[in-house]
Design a protein around this motif. Structure first.
Motif, PDB file in Angstrom:
ATOM      1  N   LEU B  60       1.394  -0.826  -0.142  1.00  0.00           N
ATOM      2  CA  LEU B  60       0.324  -0.106   0.080  1.00  0.00           C
ATOM      3  C   LEU B  60       1.059   1.187   0.466  1.00  0.00           C
ATOM      4  CD1 LEU B  60      -2.724  -1.433   2.219  1.00  0.00           C
ATOM      5  CD2 LEU B  60      -2.318  -0.731  -0.076  1.00  0.00           C
ATOM      6  N   ALA B  66      -2.751   1.210  -3.267  1.00  0.00           N
ATOM      7  CA  ALA B  66      -3.771   2.607  -2.122  1.00  0.00           C
ATOM      8  C   ALA B  66      -4.822   2.871  -3.154  1.00  0.00           C
ATOM      9  CB  ALA B  66      -2.674   3.925  -1.770  1.00  0.00           C
ATOM     10  N   LYS B  69      -6.766  -0.766  -3.507  1.00  0.00           N
ATOM     11  CA  LYS B  69      -7.750  -0.841  -2.276  1.00  0.00           C
ATOM     12  C   LYS B  69      -8.564  -0.164  -1.772  1.00  0.00           C
ATOM     13  CE  LYS B  69      -6.790  -0.672   2.735  1.00  0.00           C
ATOM     14  NZ  LYS B  69      -7.365  -0.064   3.134  1.00  0.00           N
ATOM     15  N   ASP B  82     -17.731  -7.810   1.990  1.00  0.00           N
ATOM     16  CA  ASP B  82     -16.631  -7.055   2.812  1.00  0.00           C
ATOM     17  C   ASP B  82     -15.281  -7.310   2.978  1.00  0.00           C
ATOM     18  OD1 ASP B  82     -15.917  -6.055   5.831  1.00  0.00           O
ATOM     19  OD2 ASP B  82     -16.141  -7.685   6.858  1.00  0.00           O
ATOM     20  N   VAL B  83     -14.698  -6.106   2.668  1.00  0.00           N
ATOM     21  CA  VAL B  83     -13.406  -6.167   1.786  1.00  0.00           C
ATOM     22  C   VAL B  83     -12.751  -6.239   3.380  1.00  0.00           C
ATOM     23  CG1 VAL B  83     -11.820  -5.379   0.016  1.00  0.00           C
ATOM     24  CG2 VAL B  83     -13.877  -5.652  -0.570  1.00  0.00           C
ATOM     25  N   VAL B  84     -11.523  -7.361   3.864  1.00  0.00           N
ATOM     26  CA  VAL B  84     -10.895  -7.376   4.169  1.00  0.00           C
ATOM     27  C   VAL B  84      -8.870  -7.658   3.147  1.00  0.00           C
ATOM     28  CG1 VAL B  84      -9.814  -8.254   5.942  1.00  0.00           C
ATOM     29  CG2 VAL B  84     -11.752  -9.159   6.107  1.00  0.00           C
ATOM     30  N   TRP B  85      -8.215  -6.358   4.106  1.00  0.00           N
ATOM     31  CA  TRP B  85      -6.685  -5.785   3.438  1.00  0.00           C
ATOM     32  C   TRP B  85      -5.655  -6.882   4.327  1.00  0.00           C
ATOM     33  CZ3 TRP B  85      -8.036  -4.012  -1.491  1.00  0.00           C
ATOM     34  CH2 TRP B  85      -6.982  -4.214  -2.170  1.00  0.00           C
ATOM     35  N   PHE B  86      -5.152  -7.568   3.240  1.00  0.00           N
ATOM     36  CA  PHE B  86      -3.399  -8.295   3.723  1.00  0.00           C
ATOM     37  C   PHE B  86      -3.048  -7.151   2.928  1.00  0.00           C
ATOM     38  CE2 PHE B  86      -5.326 -11.582   6.082  1.00  0.00           C
ATOM     39  CZ  PHE B  86      -6.173 -11.733   5.851  1.00  0.00           C
ATOM     40  N   ASP B  87      -2.293  -6.637   3.947  1.00  0.00           N
ATOM     41  CA  ASP B  87      -0.923  -5.820   2.877  1.00  0.00           C
ATOM     42  C   ASP B  87       0.067  -6.480   2.899  1.00  0.00           C
ATOM     43  OD1 ASP B  87       0.541  -3.735   1.810  1.00  0.00           O
ATOM     44  OD2 ASP B  87       0.749  -2.776   3.829  1.00  0.00           O
ATOM     45  N   ALA B  98       1.483 -12.918   4.757  1.00  0.00           N
ATOM     46  CA  ALA B  98       0.262 -12.748   5.064  1.00  0.00           C
ATOM     47  C   ALA B  98      -0.999 -13.603   4.425  1.00  0.00           C
ATOM     48  CB  ALA B  98       0.284 -11.258   4.292  1.00  0.00           C
ATOM     49  N   ASP B 101      -1.604 -16.767   6.136  1.00  0.00           N
ATOM     50  CA  ASP B 101      -2.351 -16.313   7.267  1.00  0.00           C
ATOM     51  C   ASP B 101      -4.232 -15.688   6.793  1.00  0.00           C
ATOM     52  OD1 ASP B 101      -0.601 -15.776   8.766  1.00  0.00           O
ATOM     53  OD2 ASP B 101      -0.597 -13.919   8.899  1.00  0.00           O
TER      54      ASP B 101
END
Lengths: 329, 346
Positions: B60, B66, B69, B82-87, B98, B101
């Motif tokens: 990001l 960015a 995202k 629902d967007v969950v971010w893994f940078d 990441a 995980d």
């Protein structure tokens, strides 16, 4: 009064362990996917490569020195072992394939050789380790860049592939290798004469010299140990991550130093050990993993990691002061 | 009568599509009756139940990522995801951790832009084996024949390199001294852009390429390179950069040396570059459609979950490889591009 003194004396060990406990409880309560066996294996796997590097780095930091070349040496060893392995024709690298065991041996020799150069610069020429290993960081990076020339290699010898990416039953081999190396490092530091010399050199170099310890030899040895551990980590890392490429392991420099220091090993030398490094590895592993299991702003995660590292450093320095005061008293 | 019904159906569909596609639509859905919301969902492909998606891109810190995202989250709201971010934090190893995980949690679909090819294969395969549609964005996770991703949505880097180089060649009338400042050599995007540049330049025998040093996407390294180039070459007519950030960094060096007569071509068409094109500091850039790629991944994931869209080339299927287009941006279309980007349309 005694309890207070004991607490102050053990602050360096207690604080990281308490941090670990708090993090585990916090993430377990915040996320249903955190406290699972699957995720425990995940965390252990994620800290394995760092753990192997940190094992060697612990020797260096215990001697009150630093090795900034660990990630670079890991990277070049990983690249070399792939460079010496037959690659797919789509990989445009002018490499030199040879038998797996020879490739592994040459990669370890390269890492050890780079460690010897560092040792020579540190102990014979007298270049401070910070500067000497900064140069090795560049040299390792340069050799890696020359070998792959911006390309990516994927294949590694079978043995490296199994140890880096295979499993024995449900347990990944890379966790076992990391555990064995950390155990060997612990035994060396705790139960051998060499280990005691490492602590003495780090605790009081002058006194160690007057005691007849060959300080230069100890310093040279720890630099070679650190480089060889980095080399092994690099080879397994390439297998684990599935590719060898330029500057792939750069982040391991900060991660491994953080693991050693957060665990409570003194940056000023002579105090700490592999037990501390393991706790430090777990703190960082749980922190990085846990932040991915809770809903938190991506940008905030980096800040949180930095703050926890800073707190650990403050405790480290504070504990050092307390011990110094106690020693004077 | 039947025709009237068809027409009213058509108008209703159009209305719902328009409503869903408008920015206000996302906020509006919260106030609708469940029956109407369900009908809108049916017509637009929006999911009735909230979907949970995991996204990761290279890092990001990069403005392109960015922006992606923001686009994914905007399109996610529109389609009830629902967007969950893994940078990825611009690190192959950090992104791997990441994604490890990510793979240990449950998702309706995931979308990933790999920082390093080949480094994410194992956890991505784990998710695919668990039945999670994985959409590959911009950069290959692994060669497409070796991994069963739902779809690979990416720009044609060779086209981007060629089209902006062509614009530069036209501007210098096909003759002069030219440079190319490359991205990281191992990056497939940089390799494609370099191929595109070379394919155009070789058609012009009066063009001399004097330097192709990689700036590695690093603006400070690019500035150093350009300090040297300006000292070494008293005349440079045009310069192509593999991204806009490097082009703008080089422009500052040129300005300090009083050499702003060099025509600059960039890549990505990010807002600062659009302003530079409008202001005449850059000649052209080409859009690498971050919003289209990230928004497209949302649409692809929702279609897979809501209507069961599968990978393939038949009707109602999603192709394994989707090339996202982005035009060359010059003064003529820079403001329009800026508007579209601000609404996450390209």
């Amino acid at each position: 009064m005694l309890a207070r003194e004991w607490f102050q004396d053990q602050l360096r060990n207690i604080a990281p362990f308490a941090t670990l406990l708090v993090l585990v409880i916090l993430f377990s309560l915040s996320s249903s996917s955190f406290a699972t066996l699957d995720n425990l294996a995940n965390i252990l796997q994620q800290i394995s490569v760092t753990g192997i590097i940190a094992a060697g780095l612990t020797f260096v930091i215990l001697c009150a020195e630093i090795d900034l070349g660990v990630a670079s040496v890991a990277n070049v060893a990983g690249i070399l072992v792939a460079w010496l392995t037959m690659q797919d024709p789509s990989v445009h690298i002018a490499n030199f394939p040879m038998a797996g065991p020879i490739a592994i041996l040459l990669a370890i020799l390269l890492a050890g050789g780079l460690g010897l150069v560092t040792a020579f610069g540190l102990t014979i020429i007298g270049i401070p380790s910070f500067i000497m290993t900064l140069a090795m960081l560049q040299i390792g990076s340069g050799i890696g860049a020359m070998l792959v020339r911006g390309q990516i290699a994927y294949n590694v010898p079978d043995l490296v592939g199994v140890l880096g990416n295979g499993s024995i039953g449900p347990i990944p081999w890379i966790i076992i290798v990391a555990a064995v190396i950390l155990l060997a490092a612990h035994i060396t530091l705790t139960y051998t004469r060499f280990g005691r010399y490492v602590y003495m050199v780090g605790g009081n170099r002058e006194a160690a010299e007057y005691s007849g310890i060959n300080v230069r030899l100890i310093l040279a040895s720890v630099m070679v140990i650190s480089a060889v551990c980095s080399g092994i980590a690099g080879m397994l890392g390439v297998a684990h991550f599935g590719s060898a490429q330029q500057d792939e392991f750069d982040t391991y420099l900060l991660d491994s130093i953080s693991a050693v220091v957060v665990g409570g090993t003194s940056l000023f030398g002579g105090q700490g050990g592999i037990g501390n490094t393991i706790v430090g590895l777990l703190v960082l592993g749980v922190l990085n993993n846990g932040l991915d299991h809770v809903r938190i702003d991506s940008f905030l995660k980096i800040l949180i990691r930095g703050i926890i590292l800073l707190l650990a450093l403050i405790i480290n320095v504070y504990a050092q002061r307390v011990r110094s005061r106690q020693a004077k008293a | 009568m039947a025709e009237s019904t068809d027409m009213s159906d058509k108008y209703r569909r159009d209305f719902f599509r328009l409503a869903a596609a408008s920015m206000a639509g996302a906020a509006l859905f919260g106030g609708l009756s469940p029956a109407l919301a369900a009908e809108i969902a049916k017509e637009t492909g929006r999911s009735e139940k909230p979907l949970k998606a995991a996204f990761s891109n290279a890092g990001l810190q990069a403005t392109w990522c960015a922006q992606g995202k923001q686009a994914a989250e905007w399109w996610g709201k529109l389609f009830n995801v629902d967007v969950v971010w893994f940078d990825g934090e611009l690190s192959a190893t950090k992104q791997r951790n990441a994604i490890d995980d990510m793979a240990s949690q449950k998702w309706d679909f995931v979308a990933i832009q790999a920082f390093g090819i080949g480094t994410l294969t194992q956890p991505v395969k784990k998710m695919i084996d668990a039945g999670v549609p994985v959409i590959d964005m911009d950069t290959l996770i692994a060669p497409l024949d070796s991994i069963n991703v739902h779809s690979f949505i990416a720009p044609d880097n060779e086209f981007m390199g060629a089209s902006v180089t062509q614009s530069l060649m036209d501007a210098i009338n096909g003759q002069g001294i030219v440079t190319m400042t490359q991205g990281a050599l191992g990056h497939t995007g940089a390799q494609g852009r370099a191929r595109g540049f070379e394919s155009v330049v070789k058609k012009y025998p009066k063009v001399e390429v004097v330097d192709t040093t990689p700036g590695d996407w690093d603006v400070s390294k690019t500035a150093r390179i350009w300090e040297t180039l300006l000292t070494k070459y008293p005349k440079i007519d045009a310069a192509y950069f593999h991204n806009d950030d490097m082009a703008l960094a080089a422009y500052n060096v040129m300005k300090a040396h009083g050499r702003t007569n060099i025509l600059l071509g960039g890549c990505d068409a990010m807002p600062p570059a659009l302003a530079a094109v409008e202001g005449g500091r850059m000649h052209a850039t080409v859009r690498n459609p971050s919003c289209r790629i990230h928004g497209g991944a949302i649409v692809a994931g929702v279609a897979a979950m809501v209507s069961g869209e599968k990978t393939g080339n038949g009707p109602g299927m999603i192709p394994k490889n989707i090339v996202t287009d982005g035009p060359v941006v010059t003064k003529n279309n820079a403001s329009g591009m800026a508007w579209m980007e601000s609404h996450y349309l390209i």
